[in-house]
Write a protein that holds these residues in place. Sequence first.
Motif, mmCIF file in Angstrom:
data_model
loop_
_atom_site.group_PDB
_atom_site.id
_atom_site.type_symbol
_atom_site.label_atom_id
_atom_site.label_comp_id
_atom_site.label_asym_id
_atom_site.label_seq_id
_atom_site.Cartn_x
_atom_site.Cartn_y
_atom_site.Cartn_z
ATOM 1 N N GLN A 211 0.826 -1.215 0.000
ATOM 2 C CA GLN A 211 0.000 0.000 0.000
ATOM 3 C C GLN A 211 0.863 1.269 0.000
ATOM 4 N N LEU A 212 1.853 1.280 -0.871
ATOM 5 C CA LEU A 212 2.708 2.453 -1.033
ATOM 6 C C LEU A 212 2.134 3.309 -2.158
ATOM 7 N N ARG A 213 1.238 4.187 -1.809
ATOM 8 C CA ARG A 213 0.478 4.943 -2.812
ATOM 9 C C ARG A 213 1.275 6.086 -3.430
ATOM 10 N N ASN A 214 2.400 6.423 -2.826
ATOM 11 C CA ASN A 214 3.179 7.569 -3.314
ATOM 12 C C ASN A 214 4.492 7.143 -3.972
ATOM 13 N N THR A 215 4.585 5.883 -4.366
ATOM 14 C CA THR A 215 5.827 5.338 -4.895
ATOM 15 C C THR A 215 5.592 4.692 -6.252
ATOM 16 N N TYR A 216 6.327 5.155 -7.283
ATOM 17 C CA TYR A 216 6.152 4.627 -8.633
ATOM 18 C C TYR A 216 7.265 5.157 -9.523
ATOM 19 N N LEU A 217 7.381 4.586 -10.709
ATOM 20 C CA LEU A 217 8.305 5.116 -11.704
ATOM 21 C C LEU A 217 7.665 6.365 -12.294
ATOM 22 N N ASP A 218 8.395 7.457 -12.242
ATOM 23 C CA ASP A 218 7.827 8.747 -12.624
ATOM 24 C C ASP A 218 7.744 8.916 -14.139
#
Length: 448
Positions: A211-218
């Motif tokens: 549930q890491l909603r603020n983490t992704y490849l930009d």
Amino acid sequence: MKKRIMILIITVFAILVGLFIYRNTLSSEINKLQLDNYFTALEKNNGFMGSVAVFKKGELLYSKTVGFSDFEKKMKADKHTKYRIGSTTKTFTAVLTLKAVEEGKLSLDDKLNIYFPNIVNAKDIKIIHLLNHRSGIYSITSEPDFLNWRTKPKTREEILAIIKSGKSQFLPNSKAYYSNSNYILLTYILEDIYKKSYNDILKDKITKPLQLRNTYLDDKINTQDKESKSYRFIADWEAELESDISIPLGAGGMVSNPIDLAKFIKALFKGEILNPKTVKKITTFQETVGLGLFETVINGKVAYEHPGTIDGFRANYIYIPENDIIYTLMTNGLNFKEKDIQKTVLDAVYGKPIEIPEFEPTYEVTSKNLDTYLGVYTTSEIQHFKITINKKGTILTAQGTMQELFSTMAIDKHKFRIGAIGVKIEFKPNENIMIWEQNGKTIIFRRE
């Protein structure tokens, strides 16, 4: 008499127990007011924009965010602001690679020629050599004109052509050499074996389960979606150029925030993503290099980290297993020594006193005054390295070969400071000498 002695023993015992409880209570607390004052001083003196967090045994001890996510629009950053994390991305990529190994999709002993046979020494380079930077593969960030084309999109074929064109730095597994190309290649391999984009693999294996909603490849930075722009300080905060994410990918293209990053590190070392045997492999070090992280020492204790830098962003995490402490930092504007910030926060965790930094008074100079220092400086101590001294208005700037541009602050006649890297510079214009002092070491540069 015996009764009095017994009462005395009980009293002493009670005092000792009380002291033990008191000390342990102190060790689990942190002086938030002093830390707030510390970060306020940094913010007021244009030393730092960004966010930090520190956890102990899974509990948040302290978090702080200062500065702007968009300086031009005066959009203040807050605890939800996201930052590009640069090479800290590599820990995520290493975990995804090891997850693929657990799932039987590849082996650490697989040779690179299975995937990219045209790369030099591909038949001798293993997946594990990519993970621990022992492949000898040339890093694309070492390209002389890298800073000129990093902002433009590149296809996989174009990136592979650059990697293939570079000479091997050494025979595979003979030593360590940090190469961003290793993790770009791992990104391509992951996408090929899963037949999905890196972002989708990341979501399936890590961010959605945790549930890491603020983490992704930009992609492109979007400040309306709480994504921060990056800055460097030259008289004031100036926006940095934005690297195109098609280039760093799983080597440095992700965004996150300190809370999400800490949750990821906690889950990793608690065996919630990989099995314990695999986690142990991550921390098998050669020359302080593990699989997607590095070994360091904090307050005399073994710790793990992976710093990241991209454009004007910096990020890092510190995990201290012995005390179960996780420290995370992300910054989009740094004009102060990052290691000093890290030390201050971790000292607070260990109950050490906090020193509020005293910023040296500035020494007034004119643009004409600075002309006497301008030029290109070299030293016999570092081959093929030059520092170019220039100016912007009344601000003196310094830029090393293949390094970012730093602004300086005049602190006395002929004397300057670079806050971001803890450097003091003294010029002797009549002798064409520049004295560079950093980390207790002094290097003499001479003007060409």
